[in-house]
Design an enzyme around this catalytic site. Structure first.
Site, PDB file in Angstrom:
ATOM      1  N   LYS A  14       0.880  -1.180   0.000  1.00 15.52           N
ATOM      2  CA  LYS A  14       0.000   0.000   0.000  1.00 15.52           C
ATOM      3  C   LYS A  14       0.914   1.226   0.000  1.00 15.52           C
ATOM      4  CE  LYS A  14      -1.822   3.133   1.812  1.00 15.52           C
ATOM      5  NZ  LYS A  14      -1.664   4.523   1.268  1.00 15.52           N
TER       6      LYS A  14
ATOM      7  N   GLY B 223      -4.248   3.341  -2.332  1.00 11.11           N
ATOM      8  CA  GLY B 223      -5.536   3.810  -1.807  1.00 11.11           C
ATOM      9  C   GLY B 223      -5.285   4.639  -0.573  1.00 11.11           C
TER      10      GLY B 223
ATOM     11  N   GLY C  55      -4.851   5.614   3.268  1.00  9.17           N
ATOM     12  CA  GLY C  55      -4.304   4.880   4.406  1.00  9.17           C
ATOM     13  C   GLY C  55      -5.372   4.384   5.349  1.00  9.17           C
ATOM     14  N   GLU C  56      -6.332   5.277   5.662  1.00 12.77           N
ATOM     15  CA  GLU C  56      -7.346   4.915   6.652  1.00 12.77           C
ATOM     16  C   GLU C  56      -8.363   3.923   6.080  1.00 12.77           C
ATOM     17  OE1 GLU C  56      -6.639   7.840   5.435  1.00 12.77           O
ATOM     18  OE2 GLU C  56      -8.414   9.025   4.947  1.00 12.77           O
TER      19      GLU C  56
ATOM     20  N   VAL D  58      -7.473   1.462   2.871  1.00 15.02           N
ATOM     21  CA  VAL D  58      -6.727   0.268   2.432  1.00 15.02           C
ATOM     22  C   VAL D  58      -5.709  -0.155   3.503  1.00 15.02           C
ATOM     23  CG1 VAL D  58      -5.134  -0.619   0.693  1.00 15.02           C
ATOM     24  CG2 VAL D  58      -7.069   0.788   0.005  1.00 15.02           C
ATOM     25  N   GLY D  59      -4.976   0.833   4.036  1.00 14.65           N
ATOM     26  CA  GLY D  59      -3.972   0.524   5.067  1.00 14.65           C
ATOM     27  C   GLY D  59      -4.638  -0.065   6.296  1.00 14.65           C
TER      28      GLY D  59
ATOM     29  N   CYS E 166      13.144  11.331   7.447  1.00 15.12           N
ATOM     30  CA  CYS E 166      12.987  10.904   8.835  1.00 15.12           C
ATOM     31  C   CYS E 166      14.292  11.054   9.616  1.00 15.12           C
ATOM     32  CB  CYS E 166      12.533   9.453   8.865  1.00 15.12           C
ATOM     33  SG  CYS E 166      13.573   8.393   7.830  1.00 15.12           S
TER      34      CYS E 166
ATOM     35  N   GLU F  59       8.616  16.923  14.850  1.00 10.47           N
ATOM     36  CA  GLU F  59       9.181  16.720  13.515  1.00 10.47           C
ATOM     37  C   GLU F  59       8.528  17.712  12.551  1.00 10.47           C
ATOM     38  OE1 GLU F  59       8.097  13.094  11.412  1.00 10.47           O
ATOM     39  OE2 GLU F  59      10.214  12.771  10.972  1.00 10.47           O
TER      40      GLU F  59
HETATM   41  P1  NAD Z   1       1.901   8.864   6.937  1.00  5.68           P
HETATM   42  O1  NAD Z   1       1.999   8.143   8.224  1.00  5.68           O
HETATM   43  O2  NAD Z   1       0.885   9.911   6.777  1.00  5.68           O
HETATM   44  O3  NAD Z   1       1.644   7.838   5.749  1.00  5.68           O
HETATM   45  C1  NAD Z   1       2.471   6.730   5.486  1.00  5.68           C
HETATM   46  C2  NAD Z   1       1.647   5.658   4.816  1.00  5.68           C
HETATM   47  O4  NAD Z   1       0.680   5.158   5.756  1.00  5.68           O
HETATM   48  C3  NAD Z   1       0.863   6.148   3.604  1.00  5.68           C
HETATM   49  O5  NAD Z   1       0.853   5.140   2.619  1.00  5.68           O
HETATM   50  C4  NAD Z   1      -0.528   6.365   4.183  1.00  5.68           C
HETATM   51  O6  NAD Z   1      -1.545   6.301   3.215  1.00  5.68           O
HETATM   52  C5  NAD Z   1      -0.613   5.205   5.171  1.00  5.68           C
HETATM   53  N1  NAD Z   1      -1.612   5.366   6.246  1.00  5.68           N
HETATM   54  C6  NAD Z   1      -2.168   6.509   6.705  1.00  5.68           C
HETATM   55  N2  NAD Z   1      -3.075   6.225   7.679  1.00  5.68           N
HETATM   56  C7  NAD Z   1      -3.073   4.885   7.837  1.00  5.68           C
HETATM   57  C8  NAD Z   1      -3.772   3.992   8.708  1.00  5.68           C
HETATM   58  N3  NAD Z   1      -4.654   4.431   9.603  1.00  5.68           N
HETATM   59  N4  NAD Z   1      -3.514   2.670   8.622  1.00  5.68           N
HETATM   60  C9  NAD Z   1      -2.595   2.215   7.747  1.00  5.68           C
HETATM   61  N5  NAD Z   1      -1.909   3.001   6.891  1.00  5.68           N
HETATM   62  C10 NAD Z   1      -2.140   4.328   6.936  1.00  5.68           C
HETATM   63  O7  NAD Z   1       3.367   9.422   6.622  1.00  5.68           O
HETATM   64  P2  NAD Z   1       3.812  10.300   5.377  1.00  5.68           P
HETATM   65  O8  NAD Z   1       3.336  11.694   5.608  1.00  5.68           O
HETATM   66  O9  NAD Z   1       3.459   9.619   4.108  1.00  5.68           O
HETATM   67  O10 NAD Z   1       5.404  10.238   5.525  1.00  5.68           O
HETATM   68  C11 NAD Z   1       6.116  11.100   6.347  1.00  5.68           C
HETATM   69  C12 NAD Z   1       6.440  10.433   7.663  1.00  5.68           C
HETATM   70  O11 NAD Z   1       7.149   9.239   7.435  1.00  5.68           O
HETATM   71  C13 NAD Z   1       7.354  11.276   8.532  1.00  5.68           C
HETATM   72  O12 NAD Z   1       6.892  11.277   9.871  1.00  5.68           O
HETATM   73  C14 NAD Z   1       8.689  10.568   8.452  1.00  5.68           C
HETATM   74  O13 NAD Z   1       9.528  10.773   9.548  1.00  5.68           O
HETATM   75  C15 NAD Z   1       8.283   9.146   8.290  1.00  5.68           C
HETATM   76  N6  NAD Z   1       9.354   8.366   7.645  1.00  5.68           N
HETATM   77  C16 NAD Z   1      10.060   7.463   8.396  1.00  5.68           C
HETATM   78  C17 NAD Z   1      11.101   6.757   7.819  1.00  5.68           C
HETATM   79  C18 NAD Z   1      11.905   5.748   8.612  1.00  5.68           C
HETATM   80  O14 NAD Z   1      12.570   4.912   7.990  1.00  5.68           O
HETATM   81  N7  NAD Z   1      11.873   5.755   9.933  1.00  5.68           N
HETATM   82  C19 NAD Z   1      11.424   6.956   6.480  1.00  5.68           C
HETATM   83  C20 NAD Z   1      10.696   7.878   5.752  1.00  5.68           C
HETATM   84  C21 NAD Z   1       9.650   8.576   6.341  1.00  5.68           C
END
Ligand code: NAD
Length: 473
Positions: free
Chosen positions: A169, A200, A202-203, A205-206, A278, A378
């Site tokens: 996803k 799709g 996140g809230e 498909v995820g 990150c 962050e």
């Molecule tokens: P996000 O958490 O908003 O989304 C990440 C993914 O999760 C997306 O595909 C999103 O659609 C999905 N998602 C959202 N809600 C969900 C839910 N309830 N259940 C399952 N999946 C869901 O993050 P973002 O804005 O896409 O990315 C930025 C964040 O990612 C920053 O906080 C960054 O620090 C972190 N990040 C961490 C690393 C690491 O390796 N530690 C690497 C890159 C980015």
């Protein structure tokens, strides 16, 4: 204008059941450049079912078969490098140097997985027991927008190395990049159902993936808030989780650091991936005794950092990925000013002369206290904070006074001292006088930066369950 109207399930590009269309933007121009039709929970269920059906046969494949498959996958990705580079600039806004690395990263990640798999023994002996390292099952791989192809390929290559099948996803904001990756993976001729890609929300498909009883493991990279939601739903089915989350990484400049070497490294660590990383070293800790000297040198580099059009060869920092992300960064810059931090370079608004595009001014604050919001949360943009410390012990205390613990950088003229400080930093990774990446080493965070590790043997074993078999002598 591109229209992406298919998702990938069971070896085929299929029309999603979901009917929502989502707009894709060029962050440098703010123009809509495409539309993607999003998958819904029904599509997620189909993808999970396909991965489940493919699991029995795939989990029994030999190491040699998996290596052959991963090699085809690597070559197929390498063949699409130019297309991927173009999509990374167009859809994500990465400047030239960064987009080159982001284009190579998927191929490098698959290559690292192949190397790891070659040397891994799936059967071990523990006393009288045979210990079989068995695939955990169907893996749900959820990725963010800040390195779409790299995260998809790294996670998928590791899951397949372990003998797991997968449902991916990706972020809905990265559909152009995902489309190229999907086409490449399709061309690699992997068995049907072994990987499925459902772009799709996140809230929707995820959440379906983290709730499903048929998904044995979630490997997630994204924000700490989403990581918590996944962890909660994973508890119901005792899902295994690997969570790679946010950071507020410290760069500790020790008082013996050479200013000419330390300053460019500190800025590069802070502005990596246009600050949308990150691991970005956003808290720069400087000794009080050399504060003015470092403020002057850091401000000079930041003021010469060019934020703008990613296609311009002189650009160091590209636009933020979305209006939402631009607003977020502006909010934090204003908050820093309101909290009493002093702007040494940058500030609110677009860079001089720009009227559109989600570019921000590279910003450097000083007189930041570690309890200010800009030092605790962050920001995910090119905004750095200088925090001064009295002595080494205080530097370590400030570095560790954070809810995060993903990465840290120590800059020093004395390697042994750097190693001693590194050992006291609460972080999954600590770099000393370098920004090098080591794919054989574990990557991941402590505290709110996550659970578990990716990369190397640690990453592979996160997709495996040990099974002990004991027989009567
Ligand atoms: P996000 O958490 O908003 O989304 C990440 C993914 O999760 C997306 O595909 C999103 O659609 C999905 N998602 C959202 N809600 C969900 C839910 N309830 N259940 C399952 N999946 C869901 O993050 P973002 O804005 O896409 O990315 C930025 C964040 O990612 C920053 O906080 C960054 O620090 C972190 N990040 C961490 C690393 C690491 O390796 N530690 C690497 C890159 C980015």
């Amino acid at each position: 204008m591109q229209r992406i109207d298919k998702i990938y399930i069971n070896g085929q590009f299929v029309t999603p059941h979901g009917e929502e269309w989502f707009s894709l933007y060029n962050p440098a121009t703010e123009e809509v450049i495409g539309q993607v039709r999003l998958a819904d929970a029904e599509d997620a269920k189909h993808a999970i079912a396909a991965a489940k059906a493919a699991l029995p046969a795939f989990s029994r494949t030999s190491k040699a078969e998996r290596i052959a498959l991963l090699t085809r996958m690597r070559d197929a990705l390498a063949a699409r490098k130019d297309d991927l580079a173009e999509a990374i600039i167009e859809e994500y806004g990465a400047p030239a140097a960064r987009s080159g690395w982001m284009t190579d990263f998927p191929v490098m990640a698959i290559e690292s997985a192949i190397e790891q798999l070659k040397s891994y023994e799936f059967e071990k002996q523990a006393g009288n027991a045979r210990v079989l390292m068995t695939p955990v099952g169907v893996a749900g791989l959820i990725t963010p927008w800040n390195s779409d192809a790299g995260f998809i390929c790294g996670k998928l290559a590791t899951a397949l190395s372990a003998g797991c099948t997968a449902v991916i996803k990706p972020s809905e904001m990265s559909a152009l990049q995902t489309q190229i990756v999907t086409e490449a993976l399709h061309a690699a001729g992997l068995p049907a159902g072994v990987f499925n890609i459902v772009t799709g929300r996140g809230e929707v498909v995820g959440a379906e993936m983290s709730n499903s009883n048929d998904v044995a493991k979630i490997s997630f990279t994204g924000s700490t808030a989403t990581g918590k939601a996944i962890l909660r739903s994973a508890a119901e089915s005792f899902k295994r989780v690997t969570l790679e989350l946010g950071g507020k990484s410290p760069t500790i400049i020790l008082d013996d650091a050479n200013i000419e070497e330390a300053v460019p490294l500190a800025i590069a660590a802070g502005f990596i991936n246009s600050g949308q990383a990150c691991i970005a070293g956003t808290r720069i800790l400087v000794p009080e005794s050399r504060k003015v000297e470092f403020e002057t040198a850091l401000a000079q580099v930041v003021s010469q950092t060019h934020s703008g059009d990613p296609r311009d060869q002189h650009t160091d920092i590209g636009p933020m990925v979305s209006q939402k992300q631009w607003d977020r960064v502006q909010h934090y810059i204003q908050l820093g000013i309101d909290e009493g931090a002093r702007v040494l370079s940058g500030g609110v608004g677009r860079p001089e002369g720009m009227v559109r595009g989600w570019c921000v001014k590279p910003t450097l604050f000083t007189d930041v206290r570690n309890d200010m919001t800009i030092a605790r949360e962050e920001i995910f943009g090119p905004v750095l904070s200088i925090i001064s410390y009295r002595d080494e012990a205080e530097a370590i205390t400030i570095a560790n006074d954070t809810q995060y613990g993903l990465s840290a950088l120590v800059l020093t003229g004395n390697k042994a001292r750097g190693a001693r400080v590194a050992e006291q930093i609460e972080s999954g990774r600590v770099l000393i006088n370098t920004l090098e990446h080591e794919p054989k080493a574990p990557f991941g965070g402590v505290k709110h930066s996550g659970i578990g590790r990716e990369m190397g043997v640690w990453g592979l074993e996160a997709f495996l369950e040990p099974k002990a078999i004991l027989a009567a002598k």
